[in-house]
Design an enzyme around this catalytic site. Structure first.
Site, mmCIF file in Angstrom:
data_model
loop_
_atom_site.group_PDB
_atom_site.id
_atom_site.type_symbol
_atom_site.label_atom_id
_atom_site.label_comp_id
_atom_site.label_asym_id
_atom_site.label_seq_id
_atom_site.Cartn_x
_atom_site.Cartn_y
_atom_site.Cartn_z
ATOM 1 N N ASN A 138 17.068 0.383 5.342
ATOM 2 C CA ASN A 138 16.432 1.387 6.191
ATOM 3 C C ASN A 138 15.471 2.193 5.337
ATOM 4 O OD1 ASN A 138 17.866 1.302 8.963
ATOM 5 N ND2 ASN A 138 19.517 1.133 7.450
ATOM 6 N N GLU A 139 14.230 1.789 5.378
ATOM 7 C CA GLU A 139 13.203 2.405 4.545
ATOM 8 C C GLU A 139 12.770 3.743 5.151
ATOM 9 O OE1 GLU A 139 12.773 1.386 1.741
ATOM 10 O OE2 GLU A 139 12.379 -0.752 1.526
ATOM 11 N N PRO A 140 12.010 4.553 4.396
ATOM 12 C CA PRO A 140 11.509 5.809 4.934
ATOM 13 C C PRO A 140 10.862 5.587 6.301
ATOM 14 C CG PRO A 140 11.012 5.670 2.617
ATOM 15 C CD PRO A 140 11.644 4.368 2.986
ATOM 16 N N SER B 233 12.944 5.474 8.952
ATOM 17 C CA SER B 233 14.029 5.000 9.816
ATOM 18 C C SER B 233 14.723 6.176 10.497
ATOM 19 C CB SER B 233 15.063 4.235 8.989
ATOM 20 O OG SER B 233 14.462 3.137 8.347
ATOM 21 N N THR C 80 10.351 -0.668 -3.027
ATOM 22 C CA THR C 80 11.526 -1.537 -2.945
ATOM 23 C C THR C 80 11.178 -2.941 -3.433
ATOM 24 O OG1 THR C 80 12.332 -0.301 -1.051
ATOM 25 C CG2 THR C 80 13.212 -2.519 -1.327
#
Ligand code: GLP
Length: 631
Positions: free
Chosen positions: A161-163, A165, A180
């Site tokens: 869950n990247e920025p 999310s 990432t």
């Protein structure tokens, strides 16, 4: 927003944090909790539902669970759901999370295969949505997750869950953040090989677990951990959503916790014991936040920033400023090996002996060049006897096409080594896409890196006879994340130290993720040194720690700062550039600063800028070192 703090010093912390002596201690605590959960559930005929994570962080935990199984813990009543999986890679790919989980845990325990759930990264796009919905249903059908284990990425991601999310997000296909992908580049042998997409449980899926434990080790995670624990709850940092969970805890090692306010700015959360280092830190921080040189700080500045207490003890500002200014001034030296025939009472390194034996330990070939290429050059040009010890060959980091390039050349040259090159080419060709390297290929890849190291050393004025290739066995026999250092490694290192009897050792790796090559090498050094206590040379040896890649030591921790002239920066960048196998295979011209030599240059320049901003001289670039005195 709820606060969970139990003492004044934890007042900014919005999630319960437990700090352990090291990653092993934290993992042991969690493994014990998991075992208790499994047994309690088994006792009442129920199943324990675990949410599992991948990455380097939980490797110790899985090792402990395997051990517990060997000692009798059954996983027959365990159901697992993994957080995530890369999209578009086969389960046999060395970096697939399915393969990782098999190797780390599932292949060694008695969990029924049908109880294992991992998002399927092989599905084509059109089937992904239904698969994700099904994954959520399966979690529900299992009764929900009892205990979810998490790591954290440097973007603040949990799972993938990247920025961006949202707290309500559910299992879905996501696009990976560039940071990432850069962090995964080493595992995939190049950023361009890292998948762009992944399937991940959502933040909402994670928050629905009855208990959540997030694990984090190493200084690289400290900043993001502090933001997740103390910052605002925001989609920009998905781990911060954990603040709203009623039963969540962060288990940290000391380095991962170092940016929490209680450690980084203790004067903001209560009375402090003003050690010289803390005093220096407070003044540097104050000057930085007010954008003032140290000598221009006034009493009111201290008073307005929680530092009245420091002034009472050590003020007024005028005196304190001068004290700190001088301390900073005394860290600066153009003579990292000591300045011969000079008064050394205020210099980082002693003058005598004028010619020193300097042992530079580099865990993998480029580490020392990245952090201290300028100093390597200085030491040799100032007449010291420099020995560069390359602890690990670095063969795991050579992409196949680079090896092929070298072997093609050797094969075409003909002569005695052509047969070996042809055999290597043959093995390369037969190597399946996801196979591990054969011994021959690893050996040949080591040779590639030896050649690069020789070339880089030469750029810094170090003759190849001054290079020791230690090829520590833990690395030669191991794989990333699965290194098992042992007696042979310690002995090799101890012998190297005793034979050279250095006046200076340059080393790195103390604050890294404990499973990284650098951290393993550092713990071996610690062990080797402890065995050598009592040797005459040790009392006369200073150990200088250089910072890990992409970073500089924070100014208040610096004991020696070596300014580089513009031309020395050129020498250093040339040396780094000669590690050709480590250059990005697919450089992004739109994102400068992503190549190692660019990062090194930016780091050293920004340290020089920081010294300048504090009111010291303005240099082109500065390399930083901390003195280490082993306990
Ligand atoms: C990976 C995983 C995460 C993991 C994180 C940190 O990309 N998807 O689940 O927590 O990044 O990885 P590591 O533990 O190797 O630092």
């Amino acid at each position: 927003m709820t606060s969970h703090y139990r003492s004044e010093s934890e007042q900014f912390e919005k999630v319960p944090v437990r700090i352990f002596e090291d990653a092993d201690g934290a993992s042991r605590e969690l493994a014990t909790e998991i075992a208790a959960l499994i047994r309690a559930k088994a006792a009442c005929g129920e199943r324990a539902v675990l949410g599992l994570a991948t990455g380097s962080t939980p490797v110790r935990l899985y090792r402990l669970l395997r051990q517990m199984h060997a000692e009798g813990l059954s996983f027959a009543n365990v159901v697992t759901f993994n957080l995530d999986e890369y999209h578009g890679i086969a389960p046999s790919h060395p970096e697939s999370y399915r393969r990782f989980m098999g190797e780390q845990l599932f292949d060694h325990i008695d969990i029924p295969p049908e109880n294992i759930h991992i998002p399927d990264g092989t599905l084509e796009r059109s089937l992904v949505f239904a698969h994700c919905a099904q994954y959520e249903k399966a979690i529900e059908a299992a009764g929900g997750i009892d205990l979810q284990i998490l790591g954290i990425g440097r973007t603040g991601h949990i799972g993938f869950n990247e920025p961006g999310s949202a707290a309500e997000s559910r299992t879905r296909l996501v696009t990976l953040d560039s940071l990432t992908r850069r962090d995964a580049a080493r595992d995939f042998l190049g950023e361009s090989n890292v998948p762009r997409h992944a399937l991940t449980m959502g933040v909402g899926t994670i928050l629905a677990a009855r208990r959540v434990v997030l694990l984090a080790w190493g200084g690289a995670k400290a900043g993001v951990v502090a933001s997740a624990v103390e910052g605002p709850q925001t989609a920009a940092l998905p781990a911060s959503h954990l603040q709203s969970h009623a039963n969540c805890a962060f288990y940290l090692d000391p380095t991962a916790s170092s940016a929490l306010t209680r450690f980084s700015y203790p004067w903001r959360v209560g009375r402090v014991d003003w050690t010289p280092q803390l005093r220096r830190k407070a003044v540097i921080h104050l000057a930085g936040s007010l954008q003032k040189p140290v000598l221009r700080l006034v009493d009111e500045d201290y008073g307005a920033h929680h530092l009245a207490d420091l002034l009472t003890a050590q003020g007024p500002a005028y005196n304190l400023n001068i004290k700190i200014f001088n301390e900073l001034q005394h860290t600066l030296t153009g003579w990292p090996g000591g300045k011969p025939n000079a008064d050394d009472s205020n210099r980082p390194e002693r003058a005598e002996p004028a010619q020193k034996r300097c042992l530079v330990l580099t865990p993998e070939p480029p580490d020392a060049f990245n952090a201290m290429g300028g100093v390597l050059h200085r030491l040799t040009s100032q007449g010291h006897e420099v020995r560069l010890a390359v602890l690990c060959s670095g063969n795991l980091g050579v992409p196949d096409p680079i090896l092929k390039l070298h072997l093609d050349f050797a094969a075409e040259m003909g002569g005695a080594s052509a047969a070996e090159a042809i055999a290597g080419l043959d093995e390369l060709q037969r190597k399946g896409e996801f196979d591990l390297d054969t011994l021959r290929i690893r050996r040949l890849k080591s040779l590639v890196r030896r050649g690069e190291t020789r070339a880089a050393a030469l750029a810094c004025g170090i003759d190849e006879r001054r290079i020791s290739n230690c090829e520590l066995p833990f690395y030669e026999k191991g794989r990333y994340r699965q290194f098992q250092p042992g007696e042979e490694d310690v002995e090799t290192l101890a012998r190297l130290l005793a034979d050279f009897a250095p006046h200076q050792i340059y080393a790195t790796g103390g604050a890294l993720d404990p499973s990284s090559v650098g951290a393993v090498c550092f713990s071996l050094l610690r062990e080797a040194l402890s065995r050598l206590t009592g040797s005459a040379w040790i009392d006369d040896c200073r150990i200088w720690l250089y910072p890990p890649a992409e970073s500089a030591w924070p100014l208040h921790e610096v004991d020696m700062a070596v300014p580089l002239s513009p031309s020395e920066v050129g020498v250093k960048l040339d040396a780094i550039y000669r590690h050709a196998s480590q250059r990005s295979q697919n450089p992004a011209p739109s994102a400068p600063g992503t190549e190692v030599w660019q990062t090194a240059q930016n780091t050293n320049r920004s340290t020089a800028h920081d010294y300048d901003a504090l009111g010291l001289a303005e240099y082109e670039a500065i390399e930083t070192f901390k003195r280490w005195i082993p306990a």
